[in-house]
Design an enzyme around this catalytic site. Structure first.
Site, PDB file in Angstrom:
ATOM      1  N   HIS A  85     -79.693  57.801-106.092  1.00  0.00           N
ATOM      2  CA  HIS A  85     -78.719  57.288-107.250  1.00  0.00           C
ATOM      3  C   HIS A  85     -79.383  56.139-107.935  1.00  0.00           C
ATOM      4  O   HIS A  85     -79.477  55.131-107.074  1.00  0.00           O
ATOM      5  CB  HIS A  85     -77.199  57.182-106.962  1.00  0.00           C
ATOM      6  N   TYR A  94     -66.691  53.241-109.436  1.00  0.00           N
ATOM      7  CA  TYR A  94     -65.424  52.312-108.511  1.00  0.00           C
ATOM      8  C   TYR A  94     -64.621  51.759-109.943  1.00  0.00           C
ATOM      9  O   TYR A  94     -65.067  51.529-110.925  1.00  0.00           O
ATOM     10  CB  TYR A  94     -66.427  51.050-108.498  1.00  0.00           C
ATOM     11  N   PRO A 103     -65.085  48.538 -96.753  1.00  0.00           N
ATOM     12  CA  PRO A 103     -65.902  49.519 -97.049  1.00  0.00           C
ATOM     13  C   PRO A 103     -66.472  49.504 -98.561  1.00  0.00           C
ATOM     14  O   PRO A 103     -67.360  50.126 -99.291  1.00  0.00           O
ATOM     15  CB  PRO A 103     -65.597  50.894 -96.992  1.00  0.00           C
ATOM     16  N   LYS A 150     -71.604  48.798 -97.138  1.00  0.00           N
ATOM     17  CA  LYS A 150     -72.369  47.805 -96.053  1.00  0.00           C
ATOM     18  C   LYS A 150     -72.592  48.332 -94.833  1.00  0.00           C
ATOM     19  O   LYS A 150     -73.442  47.813 -93.988  1.00  0.00           O
ATOM     20  CB  LYS A 150     -72.280  46.155 -96.438  1.00  0.00           C
ATOM     21  N   TYR A 162     -76.348  45.517-103.928  1.00  0.00           N
ATOM     22  CA  TYR A 162     -75.563  46.949-103.304  1.00  0.00           C
ATOM     23  C   TYR A 162     -76.847  47.535-103.049  1.00  0.00           C
ATOM     24  O   TYR A 162     -76.630  48.397-102.009  1.00  0.00           O
ATOM     25  CB  TYR A 162     -75.041  47.567-104.816  1.00  0.00           C
TER      26      TYR A 162
HETATM   27  P1  FAD Z   1     -69.565  53.585 -84.802  1.00  0.00           P
HETATM   28  O1  FAD Z   1     -70.071  54.354 -85.807  1.00  0.00           O
HETATM   29  O2  FAD Z   1     -68.246  53.044 -84.696  1.00  0.00           O
HETATM   30  O3  FAD Z   1     -70.129  54.113 -83.460  1.00  0.00           O
HETATM   31  C1  FAD Z   1     -69.791  53.588 -81.968  1.00  0.00           C
HETATM   32  C2  FAD Z   1     -69.952  54.534 -81.201  1.00  0.00           C
HETATM   33  O4  FAD Z   1     -69.470  53.849 -79.872  1.00  0.00           O
HETATM   34  C3  FAD Z   1     -68.839  55.720 -81.230  1.00  0.00           C
HETATM   35  O5  FAD Z   1     -69.310  56.879 -81.147  1.00  0.00           O
HETATM   36  C4  FAD Z   1     -67.692  55.624 -80.455  1.00  0.00           C
HETATM   37  O6  FAD Z   1     -67.342  56.873 -79.925  1.00  0.00           O
HETATM   38  C5  FAD Z   1     -68.615  54.845 -79.097  1.00  0.00           C
HETATM   39  N1  FAD Z   1     -67.834  54.239 -78.321  1.00  0.00           N
HETATM   40  C6  FAD Z   1     -66.761  53.501 -78.518  1.00  0.00           C
HETATM   41  N2  FAD Z   1     -66.142  52.801 -77.217  1.00  0.00           N
HETATM   42  C7  FAD Z   1     -66.919  53.255 -76.372  1.00  0.00           C
HETATM   43  C8  FAD Z   1     -66.960  53.166 -74.941  1.00  0.00           C
HETATM   44  N3  FAD Z   1     -65.982  52.512 -74.178  1.00  0.00           N
HETATM   45  N4  FAD Z   1     -67.860  53.668 -74.240  1.00  0.00           N
HETATM   46  C9  FAD Z   1     -68.837  54.674 -74.823  1.00  0.00           C
HETATM   47  N5  FAD Z   1     -68.788  54.714 -76.193  1.00  0.00           N
HETATM   48  C10 FAD Z   1     -68.118  54.085 -76.977  1.00  0.00           C
HETATM   49  N6  FAD Z   1     -70.723  51.950 -94.395  1.00  0.00           N
HETATM   50  C11 FAD Z   1     -71.563  52.193 -95.296  1.00  0.00           C
HETATM   51  O7  FAD Z   1     -72.750  51.432 -95.070  1.00  0.00           O
HETATM   52  N7  FAD Z   1     -71.415  52.697 -96.418  1.00  0.00           N
HETATM   53  C12 FAD Z   1     -70.502  53.245 -96.506  1.00  0.00           C
HETATM   54  O8  FAD Z   1     -70.251  54.073 -97.584  1.00  0.00           O
HETATM   55  C13 FAD Z   1     -69.229  53.374 -95.784  1.00  0.00           C
HETATM   56  N8  FAD Z   1     -68.167  54.041 -95.595  1.00  0.00           N
HETATM   57  C14 FAD Z   1     -67.403  53.971 -95.101  1.00  0.00           C
HETATM   58  C15 FAD Z   1     -66.196  54.799 -95.070  1.00  0.00           C
HETATM   59  C16 FAD Z   1     -65.048  54.912 -94.205  1.00  0.00           C
HETATM   60  C17 FAD Z   1     -64.042  55.622 -94.430  1.00  0.00           C
HETATM   61  C18 FAD Z   1     -65.284  54.199 -92.868  1.00  0.00           C
HETATM   62  C19 FAD Z   1     -64.416  54.277 -91.785  1.00  0.00           C
HETATM   63  C20 FAD Z   1     -66.283  53.427 -92.721  1.00  0.00           C
HETATM   64  C21 FAD Z   1     -67.515  53.383 -93.718  1.00  0.00           C
HETATM   65  N9  FAD Z   1     -68.532  52.571 -93.517  1.00  0.00           N
HETATM   66  C22 FAD Z   1     -69.528  52.639 -94.478  1.00  0.00           C
HETATM   67  C23 FAD Z   1     -68.642  51.658 -92.207  1.00  0.00           C
HETATM   68  C24 FAD Z   1     -69.878  52.552 -91.140  1.00  0.00           C
HETATM   69  O9  FAD Z   1     -69.119  54.152 -91.152  1.00  0.00           O
HETATM   70  C25 FAD Z   1     -69.836  51.795 -89.752  1.00  0.00           C
HETATM   71  O10 FAD Z   1     -70.176  50.644 -90.132  1.00  0.00           O
HETATM   72  C26 FAD Z   1     -70.728  52.396 -89.060  1.00  0.00           C
HETATM   73  O11 FAD Z   1     -70.263  53.791 -88.421  1.00  0.00           O
HETATM   74  C27 FAD Z   1     -71.085  51.395 -87.833  1.00  0.00           C
HETATM   75  O12 FAD Z   1     -71.945  52.265 -87.004  1.00  0.00           O
HETATM   76  P2  FAD Z   1     -71.879  51.903 -85.245  1.00  0.00           P
HETATM   77  O13 FAD Z   1     -73.009  52.364 -84.713  1.00  0.00           O
HETATM   78  O14 FAD Z   1     -72.164  50.253 -85.117  1.00  0.00           O
HETATM   79  O15 FAD Z   1     -70.252  52.163 -85.019  1.00  0.00           O
HETATM   80  C1  PHB Z   2     -68.635  57.178 -99.565  1.00  0.00           C
HETATM   81  O1  PHB Z   2     -69.155  57.943-100.003  1.00  0.00           O
HETATM   82  O2  PHB Z   2     -67.949  57.571 -98.429  1.00  0.00           O
HETATM   83  C2  PHB Z   2     -68.418  55.624-100.015  1.00  0.00           C
HETATM   84  C3  PHB Z   2     -69.257  55.607-101.062  1.00  0.00           C
HETATM   85  C4  PHB Z   2     -69.012  54.095-101.364  1.00  0.00           C
HETATM   86  C5  PHB Z   2     -68.281  52.998-100.700  1.00  0.00           C
HETATM   87  C6  PHB Z   2     -67.670  53.464 -99.617  1.00  0.00           C
HETATM   88  C7  PHB Z   2     -67.871  54.905 -98.923  1.00  0.00           C
HETATM   89  O3  PHB Z   2     -68.367  51.827-101.171  1.00  0.00           O
END
Ligand code: FAD
Ligand code: PHB
Length: 392
Positions: free
Chosen positions: A73, A202, A294, A298, A386
């Protein structure tokens, strides 16, 4: 007792990408995850990849499906007072863009790469703990299929997300926490409906924020601002569509195409930073160290940037004995994190209604949005944040 160079806690995007980057440098690691493989893959979360995350996936050989299925996009729409305004991000940033590719697809690709490498990845590990963090030989212990395991490591990477065990294992007094909770949350859905806008929308409406996003040519992802303690049972499908229509539809006749809702959930909104991002030989990366609301898309991208730097720092240590990059890991990560915090907070406050806000605040938001969509300088500021700053 077994040995590894880096013990990685968590198989989300951060832990899996770190394991892959270390593998490419010939550094061994053990990844331990407490959930099932299916749960980790199916969890519906982020969807927006910055240019730097896309480039990284391609450079490290896990970009085949992303290139085939990801949706590039060049712009986004900002909607308010019944009108949509396009911000041409590629034009404003010298050709940089975002790509829509679900986090679960990223995770699927990284798990496939890990399995192909033959290096250990344990799902469904119980009672995961980290020990002796201030020593040269920290340990990781866990239970798996009824057997106890102990792994002696050179370093431990805490990639276990916001609710993980690594950050709380750091002794009291070593971390400074910066935090802000928001008085609202997002109700998110996935629907079997072809996206009716080619790019994200948005929207700020009198009834609150709404976001139109997508996952593919057949699947739409939508979000509505709601209360933090919203009961999802109070939101039958028809109520959700009615609210989305009200908040998103614009006077030019645009509205989201509706379809069968296949997933619903409520996501709380929080800003959180733990400083520094390490203690002894434990290094935190991704959501374990910081959370952004979110609205700026980021979180996943910050996680990718953290582990890219952490892999380079571990590589330098194991290849040359140099500690410089490891010592600079937290400082550099925090600079990027705070930049993303500011941007995510700004997007969030510009586009949501807080319960305690008054008519002045609303007028100020509209003035801010009007300035944003009419000033090239303001649009450039949004666009460059962004699409994301290059990895460094
Ligand atoms: P996580 O994905 O949380 O991974 C951590 C892992 O550790 C998990 O698999 C968990 O099960 C595991 N874990 C936890 N505790 C333990 C333990 N005690 N022992 C072993 N394993 C464990 N970010 C964006 O950049 N763009 C977006 O559009 C965006 N949209 C989002 C929309 C939603 C609805 C949500 C909830 C989040 C969004 N985010 C977005 C944020 C993004 O999903 C997170 O920042 C990302 O998942 C971070 O990755 P991570 O690997 O650090 O953590
Ligand atoms: C998504 O597609 O899940 C999404 C897109 C933009 C955002 C957050 C989540 O800012």
């Amino acid at each position: 007792m077994t040995r590894t160079q880096v013990g990685i806690v968590g198989a989300g995007p951060a832990g899996l990408m770190l394991g892959h980057l270390l593998h490419l440098r010939g550094i061994d690691s053990v990844i331990v995850e407490d959930r099932t493989k299916e749960h980790v893959i199916e969890r519906v979360r982020a969807g927006v990849l910055e240019q730097g995350s896309v480039d990284l996936m391609n450079e490290v050989g896990v970009g085949d499906r992303l290139r085939a299925e990801g949706m590039r996009h060049d712009g986004i729409f900002i909607a308010f007072e019944g009108q949509r305004h396009r911000i041409d991000m590629a034009h404003l940033t010298g050709g940089r863009a975002i790509t829509i590719y679900g986090q679960n697809e990223v995770v699927k690709d990284l798990i496939a790469a890990r399995e192909a490498s033959g290096r250990p990845l344990h799902f469904e590990a119980a009672d995961v703990r980290v020990h002796d963090l201030a020593s040269d030989q920290p340990r990781l212990t866990f239970q798996h299929a009824g057997t106890g395991y102990e792994v002696r490591c050179d370093f431990i990477a805490g990639c276990d997300g916001f609710h993980g065990i690594c950050r709380p294992s750091i002794p009291a007094g070593h971390l400074r926490i910066y935090e802000r909770e928001y008085p609202f949350a997002w109700l998110g859905i996935l629907a079997n409906a072809p996206p009716s806008s080619p790019e994200l929308v948005y929207s700020l409406h009198d009834r609150g924020f709404a976001l139109f996003s997508m996952r593919s040519h057949d699947v739409t992802r939508l979000y509505l601002q709601c209360d933090p303690d919203e009961d999802i049972a109070a939101w039958p499908d028809e109520r959700i569509w009615k609210e989305l229509r009200t908040r998103l539809a614009t006077r030019d006749g645009w509205a989201p195409v509706e379809g069968e809702i296949t997933q619903k959930g409520v996501t709380p909104m929080r800003s959180f930073v733990a400083e520094p991002m390490h203690y002894g030989r434990l290094y935190l990366a991704g959501d374990a160290a910081h959370i952004v609301p979110p609205t700026g898309a980021k979180g996943l991208n910050l996680a990718m940037a953290d582990v890219w730097r952490l892999a380079r720092a571990f590589g330098e240590f194991f290849e040359t004995g140099q500690r410089g990059p490891l010592d600079g890991y937290s400082r550099q990560g925090l600079r990027r994190t705070w930049r993303a915090q500011r941007f995510s907070w700004w997007m969030t406050s510009m586009l949501h209604h807080a319960a305690d806000e008054n008519a002045f605040d609303h007028k100020r938001q509209i003035a801010e949005l009007e300035y944003l969509v009419s000033s090239e300088a303001a649009m450039t500021s949004l666009a460059e944040n962004y699409v994301g700053v290059p990895l460094a």
